[in-house]
Write an enzyme that holds these catalytic residues in place. Structure first.
Site, mmCIF file in Angstrom:
data_model
loop_
_atom_site.group_PDB
_atom_site.id
_atom_site.type_symbol
_atom_site.label_atom_id
_atom_site.label_comp_id
_atom_site.label_asym_id
_atom_site.label_seq_id
_atom_site.Cartn_x
_atom_site.Cartn_y
_atom_site.Cartn_z
ATOM 1 N N GLY A 63 0.821 -1.204 0.000
ATOM 2 C CA GLY A 63 0.000 0.000 0.000
ATOM 3 C C GLY A 63 0.860 1.262 0.000
ATOM 4 N N CYS A 87 -8.339 -0.906 4.189
ATOM 5 C CA CYS A 87 -7.302 -1.189 5.176
ATOM 6 C C CYS A 87 -7.866 -0.997 6.576
ATOM 7 C CB CYS A 87 -6.093 -0.288 4.992
ATOM 8 S SG CYS A 87 -4.818 -0.650 6.223
ATOM 9 N N LYS A 146 -10.231 -2.504 -4.249
ATOM 10 C CA LYS A 146 -10.167 -3.628 -3.312
ATOM 11 C C LYS A 146 -11.196 -3.433 -2.209
ATOM 12 C CE LYS A 146 -6.836 -6.441 -0.788
ATOM 13 N NZ LYS A 146 -5.401 -6.638 -0.569
HETATM 14 C C1 LIG Z 1 1.139 -8.344 6.644
HETATM 15 C C2 LIG Z 1 0.054 -7.941 5.689
HETATM 16 C C3 LIG Z 1 0.071 -6.661 5.103
HETATM 17 C C4 LIG Z 1 -0.928 -6.267 4.233
HETATM 18 N N1 LIG Z 1 -0.878 -5.025 3.650
HETATM 19 C C5 LIG Z 1 -1.840 -4.662 2.746
HETATM 20 C C6 LIG Z 1 -1.782 -3.427 2.070
HETATM 21 O O1 LIG Z 1 -0.867 -2.632 2.235
HETATM 22 N N2 LIG Z 1 -2.788 -3.108 1.197
HETATM 23 C C7 LIG Z 1 -3.834 -3.964 0.957
HETATM 24 O O2 LIG Z 1 -4.708 -3.650 0.165
HETATM 25 N N3 LIG Z 1 -3.898 -5.161 1.567
HETATM 26 C C8 LIG Z 1 -2.925 -5.533 2.460
HETATM 27 N N4 LIG Z 1 -3.009 -6.763 3.076
HETATM 28 C C9 LIG Z 1 -4.137 -7.654 2.779
HETATM 29 C C10 LIG Z 1 -3.761 -8.701 1.725
HETATM 30 O O3 LIG Z 1 -3.394 -8.110 0.505
HETATM 31 C C11 LIG Z 1 -4.942 -9.672 1.494
HETATM 32 O O4 LIG Z 1 -6.063 -8.933 1.063
HETATM 33 C C12 LIG Z 1 -5.324 -10.436 2.745
HETATM 34 O O5 LIG Z 1 -4.180 -10.799 3.460
HETATM 35 C C13 LIG Z 1 -6.152 -11.685 2.457
HETATM 36 O O6 LIG Z 1 -5.446 -12.600 1.673
HETATM 37 P P1 LIG Z 1 -4.613 -13.845 2.288
HETATM 38 O O7 LIG Z 1 -5.510 -14.528 3.244
HETATM 39 O O8 LIG Z 1 -4.234 -14.659 1.112
HETATM 40 O O9 LIG Z 1 -3.427 -13.251 2.977
HETATM 41 C C14 LIG Z 1 -1.988 -7.160 3.950
HETATM 42 C C15 LIG Z 1 -1.999 -8.431 4.522
HETATM 43 C C16 LIG Z 1 -1.005 -8.830 5.380
HETATM 44 C C17 LIG Z 1 -1.068 -10.208 5.980
#
Ligand SMILES: Cc1cc2nc3c(=O)[nH]c(=O)nc-3n(C[C@H](O)[C@H](O)[C@H](O)COP(=O)(O)O)c2cc1C
Ligand SMILES: Cc1cc2nc3c(=O)[nH]c(=O)nc-3n(C[C@H](O)[C@H](O)[C@H](O)COP(=O)(O)OP(=O)(O)OC[C@H]3O[C@@H](n4cnc5c(N)ncnc54)[C@H](O)[C@@H]3O)c2cc1C
Ligand SMILES: Cc1cc2nc3c(=O)[nH]c(=O)nc-3n(C[C@H](O)[C@H](O)[C@H](O)COP(=O)(O)OP(=O)(O)OC[C@H]3O[C@@H](n4cnc5c(N)ncnc54)[C@H](O)[C@@H]3O)c2cc1C
Ligand SMILES: Cc1cc2nc3c(=O)[nH]c(=O)nc-3n(C[C@H](O)[C@H](O)[C@H](O)COP(=O)(O)O)c2cc1C
Ligand code: FES
Ligand code: FES
Lengths: 260, 305, 305, 260
Positions: free
Chosen positions: C47, C131, C166
């Protein structure tokens, strides 16, 4: 019948053919009464994708040795991990669960029909039937000869008939293709069956055609195994009923859409 | 000295803060072989509707990572069946028997609540406005403030004992929903019911559940449940009953710290049918170890500065 | 013959449907020792905000049953830092580099989007209105239709390439949110960001995260994510990018069946930093095994009758 | 430095005292370069409550035997389950991760201070320091004598000093109470430390008072270990930095609120 949660010790893990193994588990105190057709809900420790317990039929009970046997097919993560358990490991089971096969009177002739891993409950059933003076014939079906499930065990309870899909042992074809079903051969008072639904339905229809009752043992997905969650229902002539408490054994005639 | 475990949910004095959750403990007798249900702080029985219901078609269950989806859909004997067949078998339990009241229309909720109100040994109902598994009513009542208020008020008028409302987690703002039902006359809230989820069998390309979607429960949802209990307990004055993924005494204590006055054990009953007394004992041990004389001092005791 | 893996997200032709999720893959170089990031269908970078941000205080992470909570809070170098320090290092990747655009105000979103619009090798942005870890903006934009529409429209006016929005799962009706941003000019949506959750340390009686609540990700949320992808893909015409708990090719296929045109791998990158190519290969194997010539025929292919 | 994901074979699981064990793991191909202070992210298979990998310091490297050692404290589910791993089992590691301790020039005298399980990275560090002609003194603190971590190993790298809280071995008290810190005794060019934060802070202040640089090895909670998630930050004079890539080794003077 009283249900227990007990830690068993694994005494033996016996590979019986590709994809199947038998676990023999022992209790440190005397075993409670366990009847043919009942099952256990087994906790598979150390398998991260196996959150719920797994229902497994009572394959055999040996009161002298104070052991229970389970015949298991490696299907997914849980059963595959269970296959890695070693003698000395602990197995936690909630048991004995479910109803039981109805046992007729001495002198009856009965046919037990098992497909694949579905023979699991039929070994202990045959043993108890034989003990009750009932003449047991077991019909066991498998894909190939080397996929049979320790056939010699069933011979102790009476006659054993075999079908294999590739004809490598016994009659070629499915269990329903065995000549025993021909009207002139069929001389049974009762049929018991366990295996894939499609097989059991076909068997139930053959039994109905021969005008004998047929008990089937169902395998519906379960969460609790004790009648609390209502996840394991089957459609019967009296509505939804729980496979884990009203079953797993049902009379085929009770089940909706089983015999046309 | 043994720590004190009693807590109050409105007029009910619970002998300990551990109850069992609706739909996961049957009516109690299912677990009698494992322990005496009377040791529990309370038992919430299966969702009860105006008429007998067969529920949804099989399959109704899918295992998921550290959780499960269910789509039982309120299979039950109906309120009359409950009163006739079940109530006599459970009214001797020496604990609070609470009926989870469900329906498709406000009228149905009223009908069930009124009939239950007449039962001497049922000191409370839990209004289920959050069942994700029925086509009509259920969760629909619990996902908009006006309808949650409407059903709560209507039931409040006919129901004179302790009225607990069970909230749906499938909302943008759970605190707002809690405030709404508090204003409409609820004496306590249960937080949370299941999260709406879905499972697919990639091999057959079909949904696993006959209803496509179902309710997610178990440890997987614990972080969401804890957060909601915390948000709700800060927003309202009536007691909060916390649930969602509790498997151990430590989990239960986390909910108390987040602001729950009592907890309910759901899916954990399937994994360990004897878990209830273990959680009660575990809470007691924790209190002793931390030299806390009364469990009430844990409630909302999260240190956040 | 190898199955075809290409899919289209608006104007982008992805070589395969597997992207990595924002905040879980750094900018790409972090994973170069494990595989060439160019094999991916796309990479969504961390992000990016108007100014440099330090993010939230430590601790920012809590492990949960089959998942994790994070409270990173958009730590990043700001859009100018991105353009100066990071962009030159990643613009050679032979895959679609997508910037996840975040902000506290509509003006900040506009500023970042406008600056990114000028970068030749960034063909798309993903508007992060979901977020859960920042005090201002973030999820607030993504949990009400009017504000989601406002920020999407404002960015649409200045951003000329592919605009992905998103969505937040922390809403009552995700389909409604998707319809709103589709109407406001989004070219695609990503479903889902993290669920708002919380973790407590019972021993210290403190929240585990410095921010008390954080975003839940990993397999625990997969059933919820699948359900939302299915609901959204039925409601809108623009493509859906599915994510939430994908660990394996089978998981990815479930999302495609539910209606996703592409998927993103998030938390799985932490468990297996080489998981990306395994999922791509696994999808290809599945297609071969099922004799499906083109991955596009899986999209929305759930058999529900 | 290139990072790898490798399956290691467990060669030895050695219980060293109550609560701690050493795993020796072997790679089938030649080990890549690994430096003191680096760590591995270890996948603990079969532990359902251990979703993420676990960061563990490189305790020792033996290029001749092609093995790496890990010194592990049973803390929660993950490390407890790791303690049940047996020779022959597989351990998947992402490694080598993080920066490394800065090694000064030959002739330096240095003090290595480890508390509890925090001595883990100091064994390999001492070995490399000694190899580089640096005079090593290791100061090891434990609660009781029987909680020391194989002290004889550290003696190979140079002098070994011991403190125990109950005085059952060495000087009674914490590491900071050892007489070595008294101004007239203190004769080191550099201090390295690893252990509980409170201990490291106290050590860093003593080093600062003696005007020598102090390197500390931090243990922040991690998710990825490779700089991708930004979960493991520590507050430094130049803002939030990642313990997994900018650390785990920091100069104490870089850390905010460490030396007043
Ligand atoms: C450590 C971490 C940091 C994240 N930072 C962002 C971010 O900066 N922007 C965003 O849109 N989503 C962010 N997410 C969300 C992920 O992109 C994703 O939507 C979410 O983790 C669900 O997918 P997953 O279960 O495969 O991890 C973050 C997730 C994690 C775990
Ligand atoms: C009363 C009863 C008795 C049984 N007896 C035996 C037996 O003696 N030997 C034996 O090998 N198997 C038996 N089964 C089936 C056995 O429970 C499943 O094969 C097992 O649960 C699969 O677990 P898994 O983790 O290996 O596979 P999973 O990865 O969970 O699933 C693999 C497949 O099995 C199906 N399945 C998963 N869980 C269940 C469940 N709880 N019930 C039924 N099907 C499920 C799934 O739909 C999936 O397609 C019995 C089932 C029941 C209900
Ligand atoms: C760079 C680094 C090197 C380390 N080296 C060693 C070592 O050589 N030997 C050793 O025994 N331990 C080491 N640790 C600590 C070790 O990672 C934790 O003890 C371990 O992760 C705990 O896992 P668990 O499942 O047993 O406990 P959990 O049940 O996960 O947690 C128990 C406690 O440990 C803390 N913890 C959990 N996960 C982590 C994590 N990822 N990082 C730090 N703390 C955590 C939790 O806050 C909790 O209070 C190191 C940590 C880091 C960051
Ligand atoms: C099989 C099953 C059936 C349920 N039936 C009901 C119900 O009838 N009424 C109700 O309010 N909640 C019902 N629930 C929801 C639980 O009471 C509880 O809110 C939810 O499962 C979360 O708690 P847990 O994670 O501890 O299970 C049911 C849950 C399960 C798993
Ligand atoms: S499995 Fe729960 S009722 Fe049968
Ligand atoms: S642990 Fe992910 S950045 Fe350090």
């Amino acid at each position: 019948m009283k249900k227990y949660i007990h830690d068993f010790e694994i005494i033996e893990n016996r590979e019986i053919n590709e994809g199947h193994f038998v676990l023999v588990v022992k209790l440190s105190e005397p075993l409670p009464p366990v009847f043919p057709g009942q099952f256990a809900e087994v906790k598979i420790e150390g398998s991260p994708n196996t959150f719920l317990r797994r229902p497994l039929s009572i394959h055999d009970v040996d009161y002298a040795a104070n052991t229970i046997s389970l015949l298991v097919q490696r299907k997914g993560d849980g059963t595959t991990h269970l296959g890695t358990f070693k003698p000395g490991d602990t197995l936690n089971m909630v048991y004995p669960l479910g109803n039981q096969f109805h046992i007729g009177s001495a002198g009856e002739k009965v046919l037990l029909v098992g497909g694949g891993c579905g023979v699991a409950p039929l070994l202990y059933l045959g043993k108890i039937l034989a003990k009750n003076g009932i003449k047991v014939t077991t019909l066991m079906g498998a894909r190939k000869g080397d996929q049979l499930m320790e056939p010699e065990q069933y011979q102790r309870n009476g006659e054993l008939l075999i079908t294999t899909e590739d004809g490598s042992e016994g009659t070629k074809g499915f269990v329903i293709h065995h000549e025993i079903w021909r009207e002139r051969n069929f001389a049974f008072d009762r049929v018991y069956t366990c295996g894939p639904d499609a097989m059991m339905k076909a068997v139930a229809r053959l039994a109905a055609r021969n005008n004998v009752p047929c008990q089937v043992s169902l395998e519906q997905t379960m969460a609790c195994g004790v009648g609390a969650c209502l996840c394991c229902v089957v459609d019967t002539t009296t509505g939804h009923r729980c496979t884990c408490t009203d079953g797993p054994v049902f009379d085929a005639s009770e089940l909706k859409n089983w015999i046309d | 000295m043994k720590p004190l475990l009693e807590v109050n949910i409105h007029k009910l004095l619970l002998k300990n803060p551990v109850m069992t959750a609706s739909g996961t403990f049957g009516y109690g007798p299912e677990f009698e072989d494992f322990y005496d249900p009377s040791v529990l702080g309370g038992i919430v029985v299966k969702g009860t509707t105006g008429q007998l219901r067969q529920g949804n078609p099989y399959p109704r269950m899918a295992e998921t990572p550290m959780g499960m989806l269910n789509a039982v859909g309120l299979q039950n004997k109906g309120v009359d069946g409950f009163i006739k067949d079940i109530y006599p078998k459970i009214s001797h339990y020496n604990t609070h028997m609470i009926v989870n009241v469900s329906g498709s229309t406000v009228e149905e909720y009223i009908e069930v609540a009124e009939k239950i109100n007449a039962l001497e040994h049922i000191p409370a109902i839990e209004l289920n406005i959050s069942c994700p598994n029925v086509k009509e009513g259920g969760m629909a009542f619990g996902t908009s403030c006006p309808s949650a208020i409407a059903v709560t008020q209507a039931v409040r008028e006919v129901y004179k004992k302790t009225l607990i409302v069970k909230l749906s987690p499938n909302v943008t703002n759970i605190a707002e929903m809690a405030l709404a039902v508090e204003g409409a006359g609820a004496d306590a809230v249960s937080v949370i019911n299941t999260l709406l989820g879905m499972a697919i069998d990639a091999e057959t390309r079909q949904p696993v559940l006959s209803t496509i979607t179902g309710g997610l429960s178990g440890p997987a949802i614990k972080p969401v449940a804890l957060r909601m209990v915390w948000q709700v307990s800060k927003a309202i004055k009536i007691p909060v009953i916390g649930l969602g993924g509790i498997m151990t005494a430590t989990d239960a204590i986390e909910f108390l710290l987040a602001g729950a006055t009592a907890v309910q054990i759901g899916t954990a009953n399937f994994i360990d049918p004897a878990v209830g007394p273990k959680i009660i004992a575990g809470i007691s041990d924790y209190l002793e170890r931390h030299q806390i004389a009364d469990v009430r001092s844990l409630i909302g005791g999260l240190r956040t500065s």
